[in-house]
Enzyme design. Structure first.
Site, PDB file in Angstrom:
ATOM      1  N   HIS A 217      -2.565  15.751  17.939  1.00 51.54           N
ATOM      2  CA  HIS A 217      -1.156  15.504  18.248  1.00 51.54           C
ATOM      3  C   HIS A 217      -0.344  16.790  18.151  1.00 51.54           C
ATOM      4  O   HIS A 217       0.876  16.748  17.993  1.00 51.54           O
ATOM      5  CB  HIS A 217      -0.562  14.449  17.301  1.00 51.54           C
ATOM      6  CG  HIS A 217      -1.091  13.080  17.559  1.00 51.54           C
ATOM      7  ND1 HIS A 217      -0.939  12.037  16.674  1.00 51.54           N
ATOM      8  CD2 HIS A 217      -1.798  12.587  18.596  1.00 51.54           C
ATOM      9  CE1 HIS A 217      -1.530  10.951  17.157  1.00 51.54           C
ATOM     10  NE2 HIS A 217      -2.042  11.265  18.329  1.00 51.54           N
ATOM     11  N   GLY A 386     -12.058  46.402  36.535  1.00 50.27           N
ATOM     12  CA  GLY A 386     -12.357  46.992  35.240  1.00 50.27           C
ATOM     13  C   GLY A 386     -13.544  46.327  34.575  1.00 50.27           C
ATOM     14  O   GLY A 386     -14.394  46.985  33.966  1.00 50.27           O
ATOM     15  N   SER A 423     -17.580  45.413  44.341  1.00 46.71           N
ATOM     16  CA  SER A 423     -17.638  46.730  43.712  1.00 46.71           C
ATOM     17  C   SER A 423     -19.047  47.064  43.262  1.00 46.71           C
ATOM     18  O   SER A 423     -19.466  48.230  43.335  1.00 46.71           O
ATOM     19  CB  SER A 423     -16.656  46.811  42.544  1.00 46.71           C
ATOM     20  OG  SER A 423     -16.905  45.802  41.585  1.00 46.71           O
ATOM     21  N   GLY A 527     -10.740  51.561  42.959  1.00 41.32           N
ATOM     22  CA  GLY A 527     -12.027  52.029  43.451  1.00 41.32           C
ATOM     23  C   GLY A 527     -11.946  53.453  43.963  1.00 41.32           C
ATOM     24  O   GLY A 527     -12.858  54.270  43.725  1.00 41.32           O
TER      25      GLY A 527
END
Length: 545
Positions: A217, A386, A423, A527
């Protein structure tokens, strides 16, 4: 302003009930006095089950209505008990002549209203009740005793199966009490829930804190501590459950890992794996797994763990079929042994050899810039860049050792295996082509030129990116042009850096960064930045690396 999707806080529950009934044709709503029930009542004279409680715990109790579980459920307002007249109406509707069992969580309002309802119908319907009190965090010698939490749905399931097989009212109630006596739960929250009518959570936690022993609750827990790793957290949670149940070696349990509201399935599975491992060490078998969202506290971010001592009869009733929509559609009948699910790990560098200074500089630069790269990508893309860089390069011990070809090959493999995604592929290709070029010749600058050129061609062939598309090509392509024109490596590095900087004033047209459009303007592509760091790390004196 509430963070919930709603028309108004005052109509939140009724609007939600309208959609719930529309989505579940086997469940109907009785507006006067207000309860949910199975649409079709079977003709068999079997014991009926009624439960209920405050809203905000869904899918408990509404989702547990179905053949083999609840006949009816009474929803209250958020975290508020249903009133006695709701329970009376549900009890009268559910009765098929064999009596009605009330399954009640041990909260004062629930206990009182269900008790009054039984008094109001005692001259017309045989009733009994089971009070669920499984929360070890609220165990005390004074007060109302343990709260009813995650074990409630297990009691509803097992009692529902016992009723469906024809057990008499007293026997169904006794089975329910047996389950309660052998069930304990505990919860932990990383963020409190927020009431639909409020803008602030029910209690405040710092970013590095967790609340141990919370209630469903929105109640604060019995202890506020610094967050710990999942293994230690699960051990802290399982310890009091095992102690409370006096579980010993060679016993078996039903283990429920439950989402309190906004925990992710990845977190739930992780916690369950740690539960199984912890119990394995104690010689306790998880006979039945339950992992998912069953008993929530609105949007609370956290989990609860429930253990229920199980024997053959309990497991048979647990396995019995039900049509309740909130129960697992295909529940598992066993738990598989824990297995090693790690990915195959590539070698980080050569086993021996001299320090590779320029690649050490590059790897160190990336390792020290993970947070900055993540922030850049959150502004320019989808925020995973990252994480991918960290996955690929954080494992490398510094200094890296080996020849240029060896270390470049190790970096390429790490990107391809550990990073995944776009990537991972494009950086894996870049370092693979550089590794091949260095393995074919001894001239440093020629190897950089040939490898960079081949990498650019393959990367453009893979994704179609061109200069101006706001990708790593914006740094790689000018570096290749400079190399082809016979520029020094220092000038090549400057060309790559200028190319990376050019992405600040463009918007992406390739990759997932393209989805954010103009929102990425003014942010350099991460990048492209990493590519510029690679050329920046290269030695100005190429007589050695």
């Amino acid at each position: 302003m509430s963070d919930y999707i709603l028309n108004s806080p005052g109509t939140f529950i009724t609007d939600s009930l309208r959609g719930f009934v529309a989505a579940h044709p086997d469940i109907a709503w009785q507006p006067d006095p207000g309860f949910l029930h199975q649409r079709e009542r079977t003709g068999d004279a079997t014991v009926a089950l009624v439960s209920g409680g405050g809203s905000g715990h869904e899918p408990m109790h509404s989702g547990m209505i179905g053949v083999g579980m609840l006949d009816a459920a009474c929803p209250g307002l958020v975290f508020t008990s249903p009133n006695a007249l709701q329970i009376v109406g549900a009890t009268r509707w559910a009765d098929r002549g064999a009596g009605v069992l009330h399954i009640v969580k041990n909260y004062t309002g629930d206990v009182m209203n269900f008790r009054i309802a039984r008094h109001l119908v005692r001259d017309e319907i045989a009733t009994d009740h089971v009070i669920v009190d499984d929360d070890v965090a609220s165990d005390s010698a004074t007060g109302p005793g343990r709260r009813g939490t995650g074990a409630t749905i297990v009691v509803e399931k097992i009692c529902g199966a016992a009723a469906a097989r024809g057990d008499e009212l007293g026997a169904v109630a006794e089975i329910g009490r047996h389950v309660v006596a052998n069930a304990r739960s505990i919860s932990v929250a990383y963020h409190a829930c927020t009431m639909p009518s409020k803008s602030e959570p029910t209690f405040e936690l710092d970013a590095d804190e967790m609340e141990f022993g919370v209630g469903i609750h929105g109640e604060a827990g019995r202890e506020r501590t610094a967050r710990v790793g999942a293994r230690e957290l699960v051990n802290r949670m399982v310890d009091p459950l095992v102690d409370a149940l006096s579980l010993v070696h060679d016993e078996q349990v039903i283990a429920l890992v439950n989402n309190l509201g906004s925990a992710h399935p990845l977190e739930l599975d992780l916690v369950f794996g740690e539960v199984v491992a912890d119990l394995d060490r104690r010689g306790i078998t998880v006979a039945r797994p339950m992992v998912g969202t069953f008993v929530t506290a609105l949007d609370m971010r956290g989990v609860s763990i429930t253990l229920v001592r199980a024997d053959d009869e309990i497991l048979s009733l647990f396995d019995a079929p039900t049509t309740a929509p909130g129960w697992a559609a295909s529940p598992s009948r066993s738990t598989a042994p824990l297995t090693d699910t790690t990915f195959a790990e590539p070698s980080d560098s050569a086993d021996d050899g001299e320090e590779n200074q320029w690649l050490t500089r590059f790897v160190r630069h990336v390792q020290e810039s993970i947070d900055d790269l993540t922030e850049l990508d959150q502004r320019a893309g989808d925020g995973d860049f990252g994480t991918n860089m960290e996955a690929a390069l954080a494992h490398f011990d510094l200094p890296v050792r080996g020849t240029d070809s060896q270390v470049l090959s190790a970096i390429s493999t790490s990107y391809l295996v550990r990073s995944g995604g776009t990537s991972g592929v494009i950086f894996g290709v870049l370092f693979r082509e550089l590794a091949h070029a260095f393995s074919d010749g001894d001239d440093f600058e020629a190897s950089v030129r040939d490898g960079s050129s081949r990498a650019l061609a393959e990367i453009q062939d893979l994704g179609g990116a061109q200069v101006g598309d706001n990708t790593m090509v914006d740094a790689l392509s000018p570096a290749v042009d400079a190399l082809d024109n016979g520029a020094s490596l220092a000038d090549v590095a400057r060309a790559a850096a200028d190319g990376a900087e050019s992405t600040r004033d463009t918007t992406a047209t390739k990759g997932r960064a393209s989805y954010v459009g103009e929102n990425a303007r003014g942010v350099v592509d991460p990048g492209a930045v990493v590519v510029s760091w690679l050329y920046e790390a290269m030695p100005s004196d190429t007589s050695g690396s």
